[in-house]
Design a protein around this motif. Structure first.
Motif, short mmCIF file in Angstrom:
data_model
loop_
_atom_site.label_atom_id
_atom_site.label_comp_id
_atom_site.label_asym_id
_atom_site.label_seq_id
_atom_site.Cartn_x
_atom_site.Cartn_y
_atom_site.Cartn_z
N ASP A 152 -5.96 15.69 -12.66
CA ASP A 152 -6.71 16.41 -11.63
C ASP A 152 -6.22 15.97 -10.25
O ASP A 152 -6.26 14.78 -9.91
N THR A 153 -5.78 16.92 -9.45
CA THR A 153 -5.24 16.60 -8.13
C THR A 153 -6.31 16.06 -7.19
O THR A 153 -6.00 15.27 -6.30
N LYS A 154 -7.55 16.47 -7.38
CA LYS A 154 -8.64 15.96 -6.54
C LYS A 154 -8.81 14.45 -6.73
O LYS A 154 -9.05 13.72 -5.79
N GLU A 155 -8.70 14.01 -7.99
CA GLU A 155 -8.82 12.57 -8.27
C GLU A 155 -7.68 11.80 -7.62
O GLU A 155 -7.89 10.70 -7.08
N VAL A 156 -6.48 12.35 -7.67
CA VAL A 156 -5.33 11.69 -7.05
C VAL A 156 -5.51 11.63 -5.53
O VAL A 156 -5.25 10.60 -4.91
N GLU A 157 -5.98 12.72 -4.95
CA GLU A 157 -6.20 12.74 -3.50
C GLU A 157 -7.27 11.73 -3.10
O GLU A 157 -7.13 11.04 -2.08
N THR A 158 -8.32 11.62 -3.90
CA THR A 158 -9.38 10.65 -3.62
C THR A 158 -8.84 9.23 -3.69
O THR A 158 -9.15 8.39 -2.84
N LEU A 159 -8.02 8.97 -4.69
CA LEU A 159 -7.42 7.64 -4.83
C LEU A 159 -6.48 7.34 -3.67
O LEU A 159 -6.46 6.22 -3.15
N CYS A 160 -5.71 8.33 -3.23
CA CYS A 160 -4.82 8.14 -2.08
C CYS A 160 -5.62 7.83 -0.82
O CYS A 160 -5.22 6.96 -0.02
N TYR B 190 0.83 -1.21 0.00
CA TYR B 190 0.00 0.00 0.00
C TYR B 190 0.87 1.26 0.00
O TYR B 190 0.50 2.27 -0.59
N GLY B 191 2.03 1.20 0.63
CA GLY B 191 2.96 2.33 0.57
C GLY B 191 3.46 2.56 -0.84
O GLY B 191 3.58 3.71 -1.29
N ALA B 192 3.76 1.49 -1.55
CA ALA B 192 4.22 1.61 -2.93
C ALA B 192 3.12 2.18 -3.83
O ALA B 192 3.39 2.99 -4.73
N LEU B 193 1.87 1.80 -3.57
CA LEU B 193 0.76 2.35 -4.35
C LEU B 193 0.60 3.85 -4.10
O LEU B 193 0.35 4.62 -5.03
N LEU B 194 0.75 4.27 -2.85
CA LEU B 194 0.71 5.70 -2.54
C LEU B 194 1.84 6.44 -3.24
O LEU B 194 1.63 7.52 -3.80
N ASP B 195 3.03 5.87 -3.19
CA ASP B 195 4.18 6.48 -3.88
C ASP B 195 3.90 6.63 -5.37
O ASP B 195 4.21 7.65 -5.97
N GLU B 196 3.30 5.61 -5.96
CA GLU B 196 3.00 5.65 -7.39
C GLU B 196 2.01 6.77 -7.71
O GLU B 196 2.17 7.48 -8.70
N CYS B 197 1.03 6.96 -6.85
CA CYS B 197 0.06 8.05 -7.06
C CYS B 197 0.75 9.41 -7.04
O CYS B 197 0.49 10.26 -7.89
N TYR B 198 1.62 9.61 -6.07
CA TYR B 198 2.31 10.89 -5.96
C TYR B 198 3.28 11.11 -7.13
O TYR B 198 3.41 12.23 -7.62
N ILE B 199 3.92 10.06 -7.58
CA ILE B 199 4.82 10.18 -8.73
C ILE B 199 4.03 10.53 -9.98
O ILE B 199 4.43 11.40 -10.77
N VAL B 200 2.90 9.87 -10.18
CA VAL B 200 2.05 10.17 -11.34
C VAL B 200 1.61 11.62 -11.28
O VAL B 200 1.60 12.33 -12.29
N GLN B 201 1.26 12.10 -10.11
CA GLN B 201 0.82 13.48 -9.97
C GLN B 201 1.94 14.46 -10.32
O GLN B 201 1.69 15.49 -10.94
N MET B 202 3.17 14.13 -9.97
CA MET B 202 4.29 15.01 -10.28
C MET B 202 4.68 14.95 -11.75
O MET B 202 5.04 15.96 -12.35
N VAL B 203 4.62 13.78 -12.34
CA VAL B 203 5.09 13.59 -13.71
C VAL B 203 4.07 14.06 -14.74
O VAL B 203 4.42 14.59 -15.78
N VAL B 204 2.78 13.86 -14.44
CA VAL B 204 1.73 14.22 -15.38
C VAL B 204 0.95 15.41 -14.77
O VAL B 204 0.00 15.20 -14.02
N PRO B 205 1.36 16.62 -15.11
CA PRO B 205 0.72 17.78 -14.48
C PRO B 205 -0.74 18.01 -14.89
O PRO B 205 -1.46 18.72 -14.21
N SER B 206 -1.18 17.38 -15.96
CA SER B 206 -2.56 17.59 -16.41
C SER B 206 -3.58 16.75 -15.63
O SER B 206 -4.78 16.91 -15.83
#
Length: 90
Positions: free
Chosen positions: A33-41, A15-31
């Motif tokens: 939606d941060t709300k969707e990433v936060e919801t997924l986290c 689950y830690g690796a999945l959270l890391d992946e979400c944050y990396i995706v958010q940093m790499v793909v600026p387009s």
């Protein structure tokens, strides 16, 4: 008992690796939606909390540990699919 101990460790790492992946995706793909990433986290954190509570309540029951392992694998697969769909939306 060792398999339950290993399952608890695997919960934390996975689950830690999945959270890391979400944050990396958010940093790499600026387009994205941060709300969707936060919801997924939050979803990942909730899944972890549920699985950790269930793993803590096993008390050496092998059949319950096997069932929890299957539920854990299904949960991780579902979360990985959600991350992939989030990336595809970009």
């Amino acid at each position: 008992m060792a398999s339950i101990k290993n399952l608890k460790k695997e919960l934390v790492y996975t689950y830690g690796a999945l959270l890391d992946e979400c944050y990396i995706v958010q940093m790499v793909v600026p387009s994205i939606d941060t709300k969707e990433v936060e919801t997924l986290c939050e979803d990942i954190e909730n899944q972890y909390a549920q699985m950790a509570a269930a793993a803590g309540a096993l008390k050496g029951k092998k059949e319950a540990a096997v069932a929890l392992r299957k539920e854990f694998n299904a949960s991780v697969d579902e979360l990985v699919e959600k991350i992939q769909k989030l990336i595809e939306k970009k």
